[in-house]
Write a protein that holds these residues in place. Sequence first.
Motif, mmCIF file in Angstrom:
data_model
loop_
_atom_site.group_PDB
_atom_site.id
_atom_site.type_symbol
_atom_site.label_atom_id
_atom_site.label_comp_id
_atom_site.label_asym_id
_atom_site.label_seq_id
_atom_site.Cartn_x
_atom_site.Cartn_y
_atom_site.Cartn_z
ATOM 1 N N MET A 1 6.731 7.388 1.673
ATOM 2 C CA MET A 1 5.673 6.395 1.955
ATOM 3 C C MET A 1 5.705 5.990 3.433
ATOM 4 O O MET A 1 6.714 5.482 3.917
ATOM 5 N N GLU A 3 4.322 3.536 4.845
ATOM 6 C CA GLU A 3 4.493 2.089 5.040
ATOM 7 C C GLU A 3 5.958 1.734 5.295
ATOM 8 O O GLU A 3 6.281 0.924 6.153
ATOM 9 N N LYS A 4 6.847 2.350 4.513
ATOM 10 C CA LYS A 4 8.286 2.073 4.693
ATOM 11 C C LYS A 4 8.800 2.661 5.990
ATOM 12 O O LYS A 4 9.642 2.078 6.670
ATOM 13 N N TYR A 128 -2.176 5.785 10.036
ATOM 14 C CA TYR A 128 -1.756 4.392 10.203
ATOM 15 C C TYR A 128 -2.483 3.810 11.407
ATOM 16 O O TYR A 128 -3.015 4.538 12.246
ATOM 17 N N ARG A 156 -5.903 -6.852 7.469
ATOM 18 C CA ARG A 156 -5.306 -6.675 6.135
ATOM 19 C C ARG A 156 -6.258 -7.145 5.033
ATOM 20 O O ARG A 156 -6.342 -6.537 3.970
ATOM 21 N N ASN A 161 -5.099 -1.528 1.935
ATOM 22 C CA ASN A 161 -4.187 -0.401 1.696
ATOM 23 C C ASN A 161 -3.825 0.439 2.921
ATOM 24 O O ASN A 161 -3.063 1.391 2.807
ATOM 25 N N PRO A 163 -1.884 1.502 6.201
ATOM 26 C CA PRO A 163 -0.600 1.175 6.839
ATOM 27 C C PRO A 163 -0.837 0.565 8.229
ATOM 28 O O PRO A 163 -1.546 1.126 9.053
ATOM 29 N N ASP A 184 3.026 -3.773 7.957
ATOM 30 C CA ASP A 184 4.093 -3.033 7.280
ATOM 31 C C ASP A 184 5.317 -2.894 8.180
ATOM 32 O O ASP A 184 6.423 -2.635 7.704
#
Length: 210
Positions: A1, A3-4, A128, A156, A161, A163, A184
């Motif tokens: 992912m 985002e992480k 992103y 946001r 959704n 990133p 994120d």
Amino acid sequence: MIEKQLALYLVMGSQNCKHDPVETLEKAIQGGVTFFQFREKGGGSKIGEEKIELGLRLKEVCRQYDVPFIVNDDLELVSELDADGLHVGQKDGDMKKMKESLKSYQMLGVSTHNVNEALEAQKLGVDYIGVGPMFNTSTKDDIEEVNGPIVIKEIRERLPNIPLVGIGGIKHDNASQVIEAGADGVAVISDITQAQSVKDATERLVENAN
């Protein structure tokens, strides 16, 4: 992912570093950096073969630790280094063409400054979005107006959704504001690259951004 992976995003070139850039990157990753952008640009930066050689060495460090290696604003360099992706600003050319020029496994990140730019980037299918500047910064001379973490919140709300990573003047004592606004992750330059102890500075950022 992704985002992480964006949690702590280091943007760096040799011109930003107090210590050796390869050592700086390795210590930063050991301290908690999860994403890296090679931005060899501005006064004192390397060019030509020296730039390519440094890029290859930095990519090798990223590969060793399984951290994405992104190139700033240079499609040709992305190809030469076989980078994991490209990051571009609003004035860096035709984003649609750039997206089409990348290989299927390569990411495209785009810097934005407001909701409208973020919406346009999302239409292109970027991987992103960088949002900034969050705070005042001396690292870039072509700085846009500082609007702060409120812009992250606005984007946001419209794009739940996508990133998002905040950039610009982020340090250990204000990183949490950016995350709380809905990002994120945070992108950092000088708070890591200019630190006496790169690893300690990175660990402090990780602690304060969570």
